[in-house]
Design a protein around this motif. Sequence first.
Motif: not given
Lengths: 263, 305
Positions: A153-154, B282-286, B37-39, B9-12
């Motif tokens: 994943x990372x 999502x965030x991976x696309x950004x 907040x964590x996001x 969130x896909x990265x986490x």
Amino acid sequence: MEHRGMHDILGTDPSAGETPALVVLVNNLADWRRVQEEHWYRIPLRRAPRLAGAAYLAFYHSSAFEEERWSIRWYAPVRSVQVLPRHMLIPDEPAHPRAHALYLRYDLGPLEGLPAPVPSRRLRRVTFIPTTLERLLSAGDVSQLWIKQSLRERLWVELNRQGFHAEMDAGIEGLPDAVFDFVVPCEHGGVAVDLEQGETAGRGYREALPAYAPADIASELQRLGWSRLCFERGSVPSIMQRIREAVDAHGGMRLRPALTAGR
Amino acid sequence: MRIGFPGRIFGRPRLKTHDGRRPPQQPHLSVSLLYLRDILEYLHQQDIRLYRMSPYLVPPTSAPEEQIAECQAVLAFVGELAGRYRIRLTMHALAYTTLSTPDEQLAERGRRELICWSRLMDAMGLPADAVIVLHVGGVYEDKDASKARFLRRLEALPEVARRRLALENDDASYSFADVHQLAARAGLPVVLDYLHFLNHNPEDLPLTEAVHLALASWPAGVRPKMHFSSPRTELKGAALAGAWPPHWTEHADFVNPFEFIRFCESCLAVGEADMMLEARARDLAVLRLKADLQRFAPALARNVE
């Protein structure tokens, strides 16, 4: 305080995904009394972990506790969270040096006992462990609670971040049944990356073509002008460096589509 | 230009977007806010400055207003954190949040949700660019009557909700021209959705003109926002079981960078709008698009915050 089994606790919807839980340290009797009798726990905002959100708190007892020391035995649902200065949380200590510092106050439901205590056999120094309720209810040791984002994943995040035109779970033209963790087509051939660890061990080429021995993988790829990098462990930066070097050796990234469909 | 994404969130993947516990387990807004907040910490770490919050932040309780009142300090804390990290937060109304429906109960539910989300944003102290994006809704066999209901209910909304709203064109019922006309009458800004526009533009309005009209609909001092996505092109279904082509209204996993660059270079001045990517990754696309811009359009990349 009562002990309940996993299914009672999870209710009727076990498919709802993992339930975030945060293991926190209790290192004095006064704090434990607040948890037990007043049903709240506090964390200084400036020391809050990156994953502070949780549906449950679980309590790791330090050496200040005789029988329960170095173990997790109790947890409680988080009912709500407040942000308050310390002097409002503990009004009888108005002159405390951090009286005006902000704290997260977790308001808790009733304490419940874990089906079995989760000891820390290696006596780890614990502050916060973001984990899940599901792990907490089945762990045999505190060390099993840490959830590390997998290397796969990372690495996928980092490949995107650094602009690599990589594909995950993808194949290579000329090897119709092969699937690798990542492939990066280059001007001359390309680079296939496999991570041989944990749940991903043994995937990819060998899984897809079990008749091939590892030596055949290299020769097949070499025939097609590709390299295969295989990592069992390593830091993301060091792996990225190896991938970048390999991509450069193959003439840099190619932008024309060259991949077969992934699985 | 800020480039952002909605929701998960896909990265986490372990980051939660809201307190998803069911009502018997007493979900609470403050728990959702701590997840937010964590996001925000993650977004800051990844240098992503635009994010669409979950519409489920406020749990489905009978008294959401009470939860907002209880959570004033946490709301202010999370809003302040977003400001400190320069992250623009927005929301998008749910599919069933509609003001054009002939069903009065459904419309009332939509009205209450819009008011609730607006109060939430106000309590967070979010600036005027924190908008709630709303579709007009269904046609219900009479488009003019639906438009009239929509406008009537929009005008009946309290100011606290009206000033947060922006209208978005859809890909089947209300074209950009329809939405722009309604928004002009209601005094609201328009969020141009690029893929919806490509799919549903019966007036044959040129894209550059639609962009110009959308940008001009935003008040001075508030940076406009647009939605961008590439159409999915993959074959659907398994080859053996039968396969069929995608609908062009479906979002691709990532954004085609060349399409994005062409759109920005032909339609937008530097820094003129924030772009919400509605890509499935999502965030991976950004992250991928930002890296692509560095490679293929460095001048444009320099203007990405």
